[in-house]
Scaffold this motif. Structure first.
Motif, PDB file in Angstrom:
ATOM      1  N   MET A  46       0.790  -1.227   0.000  1.00  0.00           N
ATOM      2  CA  MET A  46       0.000   0.000   0.000  1.00  0.00           C
ATOM      3  C   MET A  46       0.823   1.279   0.000  1.00  0.00           C
ATOM      4  SD  MET A  46      -2.931  -1.513   0.116  1.00  0.00           S
ATOM      5  CE  MET A  46      -3.512  -3.163   0.560  1.00  0.00           C
ATOM      6  N   GLY A  47       2.140   1.173   0.224  1.00  0.00           N
ATOM      7  CA  GLY A  47       2.951   2.380   0.344  1.00  0.00           C
ATOM      8  C   GLY A  47       3.377   2.943  -1.011  1.00  0.00           C
ATOM      9  N   ASN A  48       3.854   4.173  -0.983  1.00  0.00           N
ATOM     10  CA  ASN A  48       4.398   4.790  -2.197  1.00  0.00           C
ATOM     11  C   ASN A  48       5.842   4.335  -2.386  1.00  0.00           C
ATOM     12  OD1 ASN A  48       5.914   6.282  -0.356  1.00  0.00           O
ATOM     13  ND2 ASN A  48       4.615   8.093  -0.503  1.00  0.00           N
ATOM     14  N   ASP A  49       6.559   4.965  -3.307  1.00  0.00           N
ATOM     15  CA  ASP A  49       7.931   4.554  -3.594  1.00  0.00           C
ATOM     16  C   ASP A  49       8.843   4.680  -2.375  1.00  0.00           C
ATOM     17  OD1 ASP A  49       7.202   4.009  -6.172  1.00  0.00           O
ATOM     18  OD2 ASP A  49       7.896   5.919  -6.993  1.00  0.00           O
ATOM     19  N   SER A  50       8.471   5.558  -1.463  1.00  0.00           N
ATOM     20  CA  SER A  50       9.266   5.747  -0.240  1.00  0.00           C
ATOM     21  C   SER A  50       8.796   4.859   0.904  1.00  0.00           C
ATOM     22  CB  SER A  50       9.210   7.219   0.195  1.00  0.00           C
ATOM     23  OG  SER A  50       9.693   8.066  -0.820  1.00  0.00           O
ATOM     24  N   GLY A  51       7.755   4.039   0.648  1.00  0.00           N
ATOM     25  CA  GLY A  51       7.221   3.167   1.688  1.00  0.00           C
ATOM     26  C   GLY A  51       6.227   3.843   2.610  1.00  0.00           C
ATOM     27  N   GLU A  52       5.839   5.077   2.295  1.00  0.00           N
ATOM     28  CA  GLU A  52       4.892   5.803   3.142  1.00  0.00           C
ATOM     29  C   GLU A  52       3.466   5.369   2.820  1.00  0.00           C
ATOM     30  OE1 GLU A  52       3.918  10.412   4.485  1.00  0.00           O
ATOM     31  OE2 GLU A  52       4.905  10.013   2.572  1.00  0.00           O
ATOM     32  N   LEU A  53       2.719   5.087   3.863  1.00  0.00           N
ATOM     33  CA  LEU A  53       1.329   4.649   3.698  1.00  0.00           C
ATOM     34  C   LEU A  53       0.409   5.835   3.426  1.00  0.00           C
ATOM     35  CD1 LEU A  53       1.071   2.093   6.638  1.00  0.00           C
ATOM     36  CD2 LEU A  53       1.095   1.546   4.204  1.00  0.00           C
ATOM     37  N   PRO A  54      -0.739   5.600   2.764  1.00  0.00           N
ATOM     38  CA  PRO A  54      -1.734   6.661   2.606  1.00  0.00           C
ATOM     39  C   PRO A  54      -2.201   7.155   3.974  1.00  0.00           C
ATOM     40  CG  PRO A  54      -2.287   4.759   1.246  1.00  0.00           C
ATOM     41  CD  PRO A  54      -1.168   4.340   2.142  1.00  0.00           C
ATOM     42  N   PRO A  55      -2.631   8.413   4.082  1.00  0.00           N
ATOM     43  CA  PRO A  55      -3.075   8.952   5.379  1.00  0.00           C
ATOM     44  C   PRO A  55      -4.151   8.092   6.040  1.00  0.00           C
ATOM     45  CG  PRO A  55      -2.889  10.710   3.762  1.00  0.00           C
ATOM     46  CD  PRO A  55      -2.690   9.426   3.020  1.00  0.00           C
ATOM     47  N   GLU A  56      -5.013   7.460   5.216  1.00  0.00           N
ATOM     48  CA  GLU A  56      -6.109   6.657   5.772  1.00  0.00           C
ATOM     49  C   GLU A  56      -5.628   5.394   6.479  1.00  0.00           C
ATOM     50  OE1 GLU A  56      -7.469   8.848   2.093  1.00  0.00           O
ATOM     51  OE2 GLU A  56      -5.812   7.516   2.628  1.00  0.00           O
ATOM     52  N   LEU A  57      -4.356   4.996   6.252  1.00  0.00           N
ATOM     53  CA  LEU A  57      -3.851   3.755   6.837  1.00  0.00           C
ATOM     54  C   LEU A  57      -2.716   3.977   7.831  1.00  0.00           C
ATOM     55  CD1 LEU A  57      -3.741   1.486   3.648  1.00  0.00           C
ATOM     56  CD2 LEU A  57      -5.552   1.624   5.369  1.00  0.00           C
ATOM     57  N   GLU A  92     -11.153   0.219   5.885  1.00  0.00           N
ATOM     58  CA  GLU A  92     -10.462   1.256   6.652  1.00  0.00           C
ATOM     59  C   GLU A  92     -10.414   2.576   5.881  1.00  0.00           C
ATOM     60  OE1 GLU A  92      -8.874   1.132   9.988  1.00  0.00           O
ATOM     61  OE2 GLU A  92     -10.535  -0.273   9.817  1.00  0.00           O
ATOM     62  N   ILE A  93     -10.127   2.494   4.598  1.00  0.00           N
ATOM     63  CA  ILE A  93     -10.067   3.712   3.777  1.00  0.00           C
ATOM     64  C   ILE A  93     -11.428   4.383   3.713  1.00  0.00           C
ATOM     65  CG2 ILE A  93      -9.718   4.572   1.425  1.00  0.00           C
ATOM     66  CD1 ILE A  93      -7.492   2.499   1.125  1.00  0.00           C
ATOM     67  N   GLU A  94     -12.482   3.583   3.512  1.00  0.00           N
ATOM     68  CA  GLU A  94     -13.839   4.145   3.477  1.00  0.00           C
ATOM     69  C   GLU A  94     -14.190   4.769   4.819  1.00  0.00           C
ATOM     70  OE1 GLU A  94     -16.442   1.025   2.364  1.00  0.00           O
ATOM     71  OE2 GLU A  94     -15.872   1.047   0.247  1.00  0.00           O
ATOM     72  N   LEU A  95     -13.846   4.085   5.903  1.00  0.00           N
ATOM     73  CA  LEU A  95     -14.177   4.570   7.238  1.00  0.00           C
ATOM     74  C   LEU A  95     -13.517   5.913   7.510  1.00  0.00           C
ATOM     75  CD1 LEU A  95     -15.382   4.112  10.084  1.00  0.00           C
ATOM     76  CD2 LEU A  95     -13.295   2.875  10.659  1.00  0.00           C
TER      77      LEU A  95
END
Length: 332
Positions: free
Chosen positions: A140-151, A209-212
């Motif tokens: 689920m992370g971006n190229d830097s391994g950072e997760l979306p704010p929702e997670l 989780e993202i929807e919530l």
């Protein structure tokens, strides 16, 4: 009778029980990915199965019946990230009930002391999907391994408090959980099948989780008085399984208008008023069929299914199949 033990004593009992661990897959110590051990016999009867799917992902299946009600005094500890699906049984954390039809979302971090209570009323059946934060970042992370704010609330350091909450298990989640218990394969085919099912549950849980968290940003939080009335509405529904009130009647009883009741109920429980009632009836019926010597028609009447033919069709469906993920000895 109720047995009270400390967290330390409880863990020591499990360490003793793990000495009886049987590996089901290979004699090679490096390839022992599927193991089973006896539930501590002083507390109850049953088995615990642990399945390591790949590096950083594992499944645990708990299937046991307590001898007596159990109270476990808690202490602080580091909580791994994972999701627990309650298929049968009843327990509570600090008097917050956890029951069949719910799932628990646990973020990693420091878990504060809590008192856990388990009850002997029903056989306890639970599936846990555990994973290390790096696995979630890889998916689920971006190229830097950072997760979306929702997670991001799912990954905390040991110095930070963990984040957990209860959710309503959807019919699709329940079906996949049953398929895990009933996996027909052996060896490497079993491992592949179980990993695919665990990843399906992970995908569904992440989507929820993202929807919530998206809803939390766009929907105003419920006032405390409204929230209390929403929970009161659920209590009324569950007290009258055989003859629930209409939506308008329920709204009148809890002193909310129908729109607020519908919107608030979905916001709190993630489903409609009567969708929740339907799923609760199904789960109660399944537990009665497994735990009691009752005819199908008697169970249908007990949980409020007026249409016996419809209930019989549900009974023949996959969700009513006796779980086979744990050897038969655990079901005796």
């Amino acid at each position: 009778m109720t047995i009270t033990v400390s967290e330390q004593a409880y863990n020591e009992l499990f360490q003793e029980a793990e000495e009886t661990t049987t590996y089901l897959t290979a004699r090679d110590q490096s390839n022992q990915w599927d193991s089973i051990c006896e539930y501590p016999p002083t507390l109850g009867q049953g088995l615990i199965r642990r399945i390591r799917l790949r590096e950083g992902i594992w499944l645990s299946i708990y299937d046991y019946q307590l001898h007596d009600d159990l109270v476990i005094g808690g202490s602080d500890y580091f909580q791994e990230m994972g999701f627990s699906f309650f298929l049968q049984g009843e327990y509570s954390y600090d008097d917050m009930p956890h029951e069949a039809g719910q799932h628990l979302v646990c973020g990693s971090g420091n878990e504060a002391a809590a008192v856990r209570k388990e009850f002997t009323k029903l056989r306890f059946l639970q599936i846990d999907v555990g994973l290390q934060p790096g696995v979630l970042r890889s998916f689920m992370g971006n190229d830097s391994g950072e997760l979306p704010p929702e997670l991001q609330h799912l990954v905390h350091s040991p110095e930070q408090p963990s984040n957990w909450h209860l959710g309503t298990t959807t019919p699709v989640m329940q079906s996949i959980a049953r398929q895990i218990l009933q996996c027909p394969y052996q060896g490497i085919s079993r491992r592949i099948d179980l990993e695919s099912k665990a990843l399906q549950l992970l995908a569904l849980q992440v989507e929820q989780e993202i929807e919530l968290h998206t809803e939390r940003r766009t929907i105003s939080p419920l006032k405390s008085g409204t929230l209390e009335r929403i929970y009161y509405a659920r209590e009324i529904l569950l007290r009258h399984l055989d003859c629930p009130p209409s939506l308008s009647g329920l709204a009148q009883q809890v002193k909310l208008n129908e729109y607020t009741l519908k919107q608030g109920f979905h916001q709190v429980f993630g489903t409609t008023v009567f969708g929740y009632l339907h799923e609760y009836r199904l789960e109660q019926a399944r537990q009665l069929l497994l735990a009691e010597d009752m005819k199908t028609s008697e169970v249908a009447q007990a949980v409020g299914f007026a249409n016996r033919g419809y209930f019989a069709a549900l009974f023949r469906a996959e969700i009513w199949t006796q779980p086979e993920g744990i050897p038969e000895a655990a079901n005796k």
